[in-house]
Scaffold this motif. Structure first.
Motif, PDB file in Angstrom:
ATOM      1  N   LEU A  73     -72.334  49.581  85.337  1.00 25.72           N
ATOM      2  CA  LEU A  73     -71.912  48.413  86.116  1.00 25.72           C
ATOM      3  C   LEU A  73     -71.716  47.257  85.152  1.00 25.72           C
ATOM      4  N   VAL A 125     -79.594  48.196  91.923  1.00 21.32           N
ATOM      5  CA  VAL A 125     -78.649  49.279  92.203  1.00 21.32           C
ATOM      6  C   VAL A 125     -79.371  50.613  92.118  1.00 21.32           C
ATOM      7  N   LEU A 138     -75.414  49.449  96.343  1.00 24.48           N
ATOM      8  CA  LEU A 138     -75.226  48.239  95.552  1.00 24.48           C
ATOM      9  C   LEU A 138     -75.537  47.012  96.404  1.00 24.48           C
TER      10      LEU A 138
END
Length: 154
Positions: A73, A125, A138
């Motif tokens: 991410l 997450v 998320l």
């Protein structure tokens, strides 16, 4: 009146649409005649759902094991990469070795990047893997007022 904090959001959507169109064009090519590797035509299917306080991203990665998948991410974009290479054995007993006429399963990779509509809590997450499907939870980040201060002019 709501304003978009990211002035590049429409450009990102345009690039995502172009990526989908390019992937669809690759699917229509005849791989055997053009000599394009089979991995170029494979596509990772994804779903992105908004569940109020979190986004749920589901990605199909069939034929891969959990250890073959990398999730990253960065800048509100999820990057999913799955790579697998054929294992080779060093056994010298030729009677046990398979005699392939054609082998197309040596190396395989899938990759996909998905832009999220708003920032998420990176530390919260979570991801699961089951039956060739990766699911990411998320949690959305609380929106705050822009930071900064007013500067007086002398």
């Amino acid at each position: 009146m709501a304003t978009d904090d990211n002035p590049f959001k429409s450009l990102e959507r345009q690039f995502e649409r172009m990526q989908r169109q390019f992937e669809q064009a690759l699917e229509t090519w005849n791989v055997d005649q053009l000599g394009t590797p089979a991995t170029a035509t494979e596509r990772m299917g994804i779903d992105l759902a908004d569940r109020g306080d979190e986004f749920v991203l589901t990605a199909d990665v069939p034929g891969f094991e959990k250890q073959d998948i990398e999730l990253r991410l960065s800048d509100d974009t999820v990057h999913i990469t799955a790579k697998r290479e054929r294992e080779t054995t060093q056994e010298s007993d030729e009677a046990d070795e398979d005699m392939y006429i054609r082998s197309e399963r040596e190396r395989r990779s899938l990759s996909r990047s998905v832009s999220l509509p708003q920032p998420v809590e990176e530390d919260a997450v979570e991801a699961t893997y089951r039956n060739g499907v990766v699911t990411l939870m998320l949690p959305k980040r609380e929106t705050t007022e822009p930071t900064g201060r007013t500067i007086d002019i002398d």
